[in-house]
Write an enzyme that holds these catalytic residues in place. Structure first.
Site, mmCIF file in Angstrom:
data_model
loop_
_atom_site.group_PDB
_atom_site.id
_atom_site.type_symbol
_atom_site.label_atom_id
_atom_site.label_comp_id
_atom_site.label_asym_id
_atom_site.label_seq_id
_atom_site.Cartn_x
_atom_site.Cartn_y
_atom_site.Cartn_z
ATOM 1 N N SER A 13 8.256 16.833 61.048
ATOM 2 C CA SER A 13 9.411 16.524 61.330
ATOM 3 C C SER A 13 10.149 15.209 61.571
ATOM 4 O O SER A 13 11.228 15.267 61.100
ATOM 5 C CB SER A 13 9.069 17.053 63.130
ATOM 6 N N ARG A 17 13.465 13.767 59.464
ATOM 7 C CA ARG A 17 14.750 13.198 60.100
ATOM 8 C C ARG A 17 15.065 11.943 59.540
ATOM 9 O O ARG A 17 16.081 11.333 59.719
ATOM 10 C CB ARG A 17 14.409 13.194 61.765
ATOM 11 N N ARG A 120 14.427 34.048 57.101
ATOM 12 C CA ARG A 120 14.456 33.279 58.455
ATOM 13 C C ARG A 120 15.940 33.409 58.938
ATOM 14 O O ARG A 120 16.935 32.934 58.609
ATOM 15 C CB ARG A 120 14.081 31.937 58.121
ATOM 16 N N GLN A 175 15.233 22.876 66.172
ATOM 17 C CA GLN A 175 16.131 22.694 64.719
ATOM 18 C C GLN A 175 17.623 22.947 65.054
ATOM 19 O O GLN A 175 18.417 22.285 64.538
ATOM 20 C CB GLN A 175 15.558 24.013 63.869
ATOM 21 N N ASP A 337 3.930 25.061 67.191
ATOM 22 C CA ASP A 337 3.433 24.995 65.546
ATOM 23 C C ASP A 337 1.858 25.304 65.632
ATOM 24 O O ASP A 337 0.962 25.348 64.857
ATOM 25 C CB ASP A 337 3.661 23.951 64.857
ATOM 26 N N LYS A 364 8.473 32.439 62.218
ATOM 27 C CA LYS A 364 8.191 31.295 61.463
ATOM 28 C C LYS A 364 8.080 31.297 59.893
ATOM 29 O O LYS A 364 8.643 32.463 59.579
ATOM 30 C CB LYS A 364 6.810 30.660 61.951
ATOM 31 N N ARG A 410 0.001 27.195 58.275
ATOM 32 C CA ARG A 410 -0.869 27.266 59.391
ATOM 33 C C ARG A 410 -1.788 28.453 59.711
ATOM 34 O O ARG A 410 -2.641 28.164 60.260
ATOM 35 C CB ARG A 410 0.199 26.788 60.727
HETATM 36 C C1 S3P Z 1 10.694 21.978 63.906
HETATM 37 C C2 S3P Z 1 10.968 22.491 64.973
HETATM 38 C C3 S3P Z 1 10.008 23.745 65.436
HETATM 39 C C4 S3P Z 1 8.870 23.867 64.602
HETATM 40 C C5 S3P Z 1 9.242 23.760 63.111
HETATM 41 C C6 S3P Z 1 9.719 22.057 63.028
HETATM 42 C C7 S3P Z 1 11.652 20.715 63.703
HETATM 43 O O1 S3P Z 1 10.961 24.929 65.072
HETATM 44 O O2 S3P Z 1 8.327 25.275 64.803
HETATM 45 O O3 S3P Z 1 7.700 23.689 62.263
HETATM 46 O O4 S3P Z 1 11.198 19.690 63.206
HETATM 47 O O5 S3P Z 1 12.481 20.381 64.307
HETATM 48 P P1 S3P Z 1 12.110 25.526 66.113
HETATM 49 O O6 S3P Z 1 13.283 24.535 66.276
HETATM 50 O O7 S3P Z 1 12.453 26.823 65.548
HETATM 51 O O8 S3P Z 1 11.367 25.704 67.403
#
Ligand code: S3P
Length: 453
Positions: A13, A17, A120, A175, A337, A364, A410
């Protein structure tokens, strides 16, 4: 007692960013310890296709996911229209967050993904962006059980002038929150996002070190810890646009706690074992799995270190007897996750574990309730699913089986850890997906297997 020290790959993550904000900031950003997994490569390629120069300055070996890179930022509106559609592979984070940045650019672009990413749901980001005045559309399809049509990739976005919004999100999603906040950087006025439980706050932390001021309201962090309905309050964050980001020059990314979780659970279940995992991110919006495991009786301790970006430190795990627990929806958000590997832990715990509010697991990389429950049942586990609730009756004798990754990294790693601790043959098909977040996982698993056998 046998002991092993391991290092897990950098946080996925935070890596996304760092590339995104580095690309649209003014100045050069040196990113140390960036994850070089499949999804991050997609984010790098997307920004390169939009004219950002990104150099890989140090890459220890082709198998090592830890790289140093330099991003030459082009400024907030400096991205260029790519020559063709951007292909984002399997990366849901890129597909959902990047539109926030594209909303402020002066061109149109199409975002595409692989078969799994094309399934998705995207309405969660399309609707708020439309409210901000962005022209954005995707493939609209009817989904069973949902009244309005859902929206799926490919997504087409025409960036331009946009207005700020106050968005009240029904789901806790980093997200969604990140997409809106990044779009808010380009809009004149206050953009805010509230969510029922605070999701991971990496975007907010990183925006701050890129010079953006944000206001966060304290509510909603862990509602299960509040005393009653009256002191439950949604979590909110806001910023005032337009904002020009300035590069902080250097960012160092800690290890991914979601990747560490596989070896933390292995360390809990394997007898006479001590696993030390070095330099792992310990952001409290991400450490739900550690809290759940501790509640289950795990022996986990920390050596925290100081950092201006994200809290991090070493995690030390020793074998312990686990017991079944109740896991609340707020805890699920902070361990979203890690729920597949928590399900494995629940199968090895004594007694019943009930997981509430697990619905987001269905959207997911695969439906993780289906993938994990089907696989674990093939090994003899007793699990009941009712809507968004899962009930795992732990302590049953499990046996070897042939199971599938369902194309999900995962699910694959969780099943391999189940095989490791059981010392029986679990054949998992479709392991290529592991490279999404954890190149080198199989070697690390083998090191631990050799130590325990
Ligand atoms: C993430 C947010 C999560 C997570 C994903 C990564 C991110 O998703 O499950 O693997 O980097 O912002 P959601 O925002 O859908 O919860």
């Amino acid at each position: 007692m046998k002991a092993i020290k391991i290092v897990v790959p950098p946080d996925k993550s935070i890596s996304h960013r760092a590339i995104m904000l580095g690309s649209i900031s003014k100045g050069t950003t040196r990113i140390k310890n960036l994850l070089m997994g499949d999804d991050i490569r997609r984010t790098i390629e997307a920004f390169r296709a939009m004219g950002v120069s990104i150099e890989i300055t140090s890459s220890p070996s082709s198998a090592d996911p830890r790289n140093d890179i330099v991003v030459h930022g082009v400024g907030m509106r400096g991205l260029k229209k790519p020559g063709k559609a951007l292909y984002l592979g399997n990366s849901g984070t890129t597909m959902r967050i990047l539109p926030g940045i594209l909303a402020g650019q002066d061109f149109e672009v199409v975002l595409k993904g692989d078969t799994s990413l094309s399934k998705r749901p995207m309405r969660r980001i399309v609707e708020p962006l439309v409210k901000m005045g962005v022209r954005i559309s995707g493939k609209r399809l009817k989904v069973k059980g949902i009244k309005e049509k859902e929206i799926f990739p490919p997504i087409e976005i025409h960036g331009g002038r946009i207005k700020p919004i106050r968005h009240n999100s029904k789901i806790a999603s980093a997200q969604v929150k990140s997409c809106i906040l990044l779009a808010g950087l380009f809009a004149k006025g206050i953009t805010s996002v509230t969510e029922p439980v605070r999701s991971r706050d990496h975007t907010e932390r990183m925006l701050r070190i890129f010079g953006c001021r944000l206001k966060a309201s304290p509510g909603g962090v862990y509602p299960e810890q509040s005393r009653g309905a009256r002191d439950r309050q949604d979590s909110g964050v806001s910023l005032r646009g337009p904002v020009r980001l300035r590069s902080p020059q250097t960012i160092e990314i800690p290890g991914d706690v979601s990747s560490a979780a596989f070896f933390i659970v292995a360390g809990c279940i394997l007898p006479d074992m001590k696993i030390i995992i070095k330099n792992v991110g310990l952001n409290p919006t991400r450490t739900g799995s550690l809290d759940i495991l501790k509640k289950m009786g795990a022996d986990i301790s920390f050596r925290p270190r100081a950092s201006s970006l994200e809290p991090y430190g070493d995690i030390i795990v020793k074998g312990a007897d686990l017991k079944g627990v109740r896991i609340s929806p707020g805890e699920v958000v902070r361990a979203i996750d890690e729920m597949p590997i928590i399900m494995v832990a629940a199968c090895f715990a004594k007694g019943v574990t009930v997981i509430h509010g697990a619905g987001e697991l269905r959207v997911k990389e695969t439906d993780r309730i289906n993938s994990m429950v089907t696989n674990l049942k093939k090994m003899g586990a007793e699990i009941e699913v009712k809507g968004e609730r899962l009930k795992v009756r732990g302590g049953r004798p499990l046996h070897g089986a042939r199971v599938s990754s369902y194309g999900d990294h995962r699910t694959a790693m969780s099943m391999l850890v189940a095989g490791l601790v059981l010392k029986c043959r679990i054949k998992v098909t479709g392991l290529g997906c592991i490279n999404k977040s954890f190149p080198g996982f199989l070697d690390l698993l083998e090191d631990i297997r050799l130590l325990t056998h």
